[in-house]
Design a protein around this motif. Structure first.
Motif, PDB file in Angstrom:
ATOM      1  N   ALA A  97       0.826  -1.206   0.000  1.00  0.00           N
ATOM      2  CA  ALA A  97       0.000   0.000   0.000  1.00  0.00           C
ATOM      3  C   ALA A  97       0.863   1.261   0.000  1.00  0.00           C
ATOM      4  N   HIS A  98       1.977   1.241   0.728  1.00  0.00           N
ATOM      5  CA  HIS A  98       2.869   2.407   0.720  1.00  0.00           C
ATOM      6  C   HIS A  98       3.438   2.649  -0.682  1.00  0.00           C
ATOM      7  N   TRP A  99       3.818   1.573  -1.369  1.00  0.00           N
ATOM      8  CA  TRP A  99       4.318   1.738  -2.729  1.00  0.00           C
ATOM      9  C   TRP A  99       3.224   2.276  -3.649  1.00  0.00           C
ATOM     10  N   LEU A 100       2.010   1.763  -3.523  1.00  0.00           N
ATOM     11  CA  LEU A 100       0.914   2.233  -4.379  1.00  0.00           C
ATOM     12  C   LEU A 100       0.569   3.689  -4.090  1.00  0.00           C
ATOM     13  N   ASP A 101       0.779   4.134  -2.863  1.00  0.00           N
ATOM     14  CA  ASP A 101       0.548   5.545  -2.525  1.00  0.00           C
ATOM     15  C   ASP A 101       1.506   6.474  -3.270  1.00  0.00           C
ATOM     16  N   LEU A 102       2.608   5.948  -3.775  1.00  0.00           N
ATOM     17  CA  LEU A 102       3.581   6.764  -4.511  1.00  0.00           C
ATOM     18  C   LEU A 102       3.219   6.925  -5.985  1.00  0.00           C
ATOM     19  N   LEU A 103       2.167   6.276  -6.421  1.00  0.00           N
ATOM     20  CA  LEU A 103       1.714   6.366  -7.809  1.00  0.00           C
ATOM     21  C   LEU A 103       1.404   7.819  -8.150  1.00  0.00           C
ATOM     22  N   ASN A 104       1.979   8.326  -9.240  1.00  0.00           N
ATOM     23  CA  ASN A 104       1.719   9.725  -9.594  1.00  0.00           C
ATOM     24  C   ASN A 104       0.536   9.828 -10.563  1.00  0.00           C
ATOM     25  N   ALA A 105       0.223  11.045 -10.986  1.00  0.00           N
ATOM     26  CA  ALA A 105      -0.945  11.285 -11.832  1.00  0.00           C
ATOM     27  C   ALA A 105      -0.840  10.583 -13.183  1.00  0.00           C
ATOM     28  N   ASP A 106       0.373  10.277 -13.610  1.00  0.00           N
ATOM     29  CA  ASP A 106       0.578   9.576 -14.882  1.00  0.00           C
ATOM     30  C   ASP A 106       0.543   8.059 -14.719  1.00  0.00           C
ATOM     31  N   GLY A 107       0.318   7.578 -13.481  1.00  0.00           N
ATOM     32  CA  GLY A 107       0.282   6.145 -13.238  1.00  0.00           C
ATOM     33  C   GLY A 107       1.655   5.526 -13.074  1.00  0.00           C
ATOM     34  N   TRP A 108       2.629   6.334 -12.741  1.00  0.00           N
ATOM     35  CA  TRP A 108       4.025   5.897 -12.661  1.00  0.00           C
ATOM     36  C   TRP A 108       4.487   5.882 -11.211  1.00  0.00           C
ATOM     37  N   ILE A 109       5.209   4.819 -10.838  1.00  0.00           N
ATOM     38  CA  ILE A 109       5.862   4.750  -9.526  1.00  0.00           C
ATOM     39  C   ILE A 109       7.358   4.732  -9.800  1.00  0.00           C
ATOM     40  N   PRO A 110       8.097   5.732  -9.330  1.00  0.00           N
ATOM     41  CA  PRO A 110       9.546   5.698  -9.538  1.00  0.00           C
ATOM     42  C   PRO A 110      10.132   4.415  -8.960  1.00  0.00           C
ATOM     43  N   ARG A 111      11.060   3.799  -9.675  1.00  0.00           N
ATOM     44  CA  ARG A 111      11.598   2.488  -9.302  1.00  0.00           C
ATOM     45  C   ARG A 111      12.490   2.539  -8.073  1.00  0.00           C
ATOM     46  N   GLU A 112      13.014   3.705  -7.753  1.00  0.00           N
ATOM     47  CA  GLU A 112      13.886   3.846  -6.587  1.00  0.00           C
ATOM     48  C   GLU A 112      13.415   5.050  -5.792  1.00  0.00           C
ATOM     49  N   GLN A 113      13.276   4.858  -4.489  1.00  0.00           N
ATOM     50  CA  GLN A 113      12.801   5.932  -3.620  1.00  0.00           C
ATOM     51  C   GLN A 113      13.910   6.333  -2.659  1.00  0.00           C
ATOM     52  N   ILE A 114      14.447   7.513  -2.867  1.00  0.00           N
ATOM     53  CA  ILE A 114      15.485   8.045  -1.979  1.00  0.00           C
ATOM     54  C   ILE A 114      14.841   9.207  -1.236  1.00  0.00           C
ATOM     55  N   LEU A 115      14.321   8.914  -0.064  1.00  0.00           N
ATOM     56  CA  LEU A 115      13.547   9.895   0.693  1.00  0.00           C
ATOM     57  C   LEU A 115      14.332  10.365   1.909  1.00  0.00           C
ATOM     58  N   GLY A 116      14.608  11.642   1.958  1.00  0.00           N
ATOM     59  CA  GLY A 116      15.224  12.227   3.135  1.00  0.00           C
ATOM     60  C   GLY A 116      16.742  12.258   3.082  1.00  0.00           C
ATOM     61  N   ASP A 117      17.309  13.010   4.008  1.00  0.00           N
ATOM     62  CA  ASP A 117      18.753  13.247   4.048  1.00  0.00           C
ATOM     63  C   ASP A 117      19.557  11.986   4.292  1.00  0.00           C
ATOM     64  N   GLU A 118      19.071  11.110   5.177  1.00  0.00           N
ATOM     65  CA  GLU A 118      19.820   9.884   5.487  1.00  0.00           C
ATOM     66  C   GLU A 118      19.997   9.017   4.237  1.00  0.00           C
ATOM     67  N   ALA A 119      18.902   8.810   3.529  1.00  0.00           N
ATOM     68  CA  ALA A 119      18.976   7.988   2.323  1.00  0.00           C
ATOM     69  C   ALA A 119      19.826   8.666   1.253  1.00  0.00           C
ATOM     70  N   ARG A 120      19.694   9.975   1.110  1.00  0.00           N
ATOM     71  CA  ARG A 120      20.440  10.691   0.092  1.00  0.00           C
ATOM     72  C   ARG A 120      21.942  10.696   0.388  1.00  0.00           C
ATOM     73  N   ALA A 121      22.309  10.618   1.654  1.00  0.00           N
ATOM     74  CA  ALA A 121      23.724  10.616   2.038  1.00  0.00           C
ATOM     75  C   ALA A 121      24.436   9.350   1.595  1.00  0.00           C
ATOM     76  N   ARG A 122      23.727   8.280   1.368  1.00  0.00           N
ATOM     77  CA  ARG A 122      24.343   7.004   0.959  1.00  0.00           C
ATOM     78  C   ARG A 122      24.318   6.880  -0.536  1.00  0.00           C
TER      79      ARG A 122
END
Length: 122
Positions: A97-122
């Motif tokens: 359900a969390h992944w489906l919540d990321l669905l955008n208006a075009d029906g696309w879910i980005p394949r990689e989710q880098i959310l927030g500073d911690e994830a972006r730092a790696r």
């Protein structure tokens, strides 16, 4: 151990004790790799050279490595959910359900989710 056997039935199928222990460790690692991420992804824009922040998002997901890859990968999640749906169907549905919540208006879910500073730092 009993829940593991009831769920996967490895002993009943003749799987050796060392192999069952390995399977239990693999499940444990999968469960330990589940995390909750919050933040904004950086998105490419046709109008700007630098990436722009996307909408604020949350994601509950299993990750390949919390120390090296603290972000969600949609492809990997499909395989994670094959295991997790057997162990805890409600947990698997919550992650999906969390992944489906990321669905955008075009029906696309980005394949990689880098959310927030911690994830972006790696």
């Amino acid at each position: 151990e009993q829940r593991f056997e009831d769920t996967f039935g490895l002993e009943a199928r003749g799987v050796s004790l060392p192999q069952r222990r390995f399977a239990q460790a693999a499940l444990s690692e999968m469960l330990g790799g589940i995390g909750f991420f919050h933040g904004r992804s950086l998105l490419r824009s046709e109008r700007r050279e630098e990436p722009v922040p996307g909408a604020e998002s949350v994601l509950f997901t299993a990750v390949p490595s919390r120390s090296c890859f603290p972000r969600g990968f949609l492809w990997d999640e499909g395989f994670h959910l094959l295991l997790l749906s057997r162990w805890d169907p409600a947990l698997a549905r919550d992650i999906l359900a969390h992944w489906l919540d990321l669905l955008n208006a075009d029906g696309w879910i980005p394949r990689e989710q880098i959310l927030g500073d911690e994830a972006r730092a790696r």
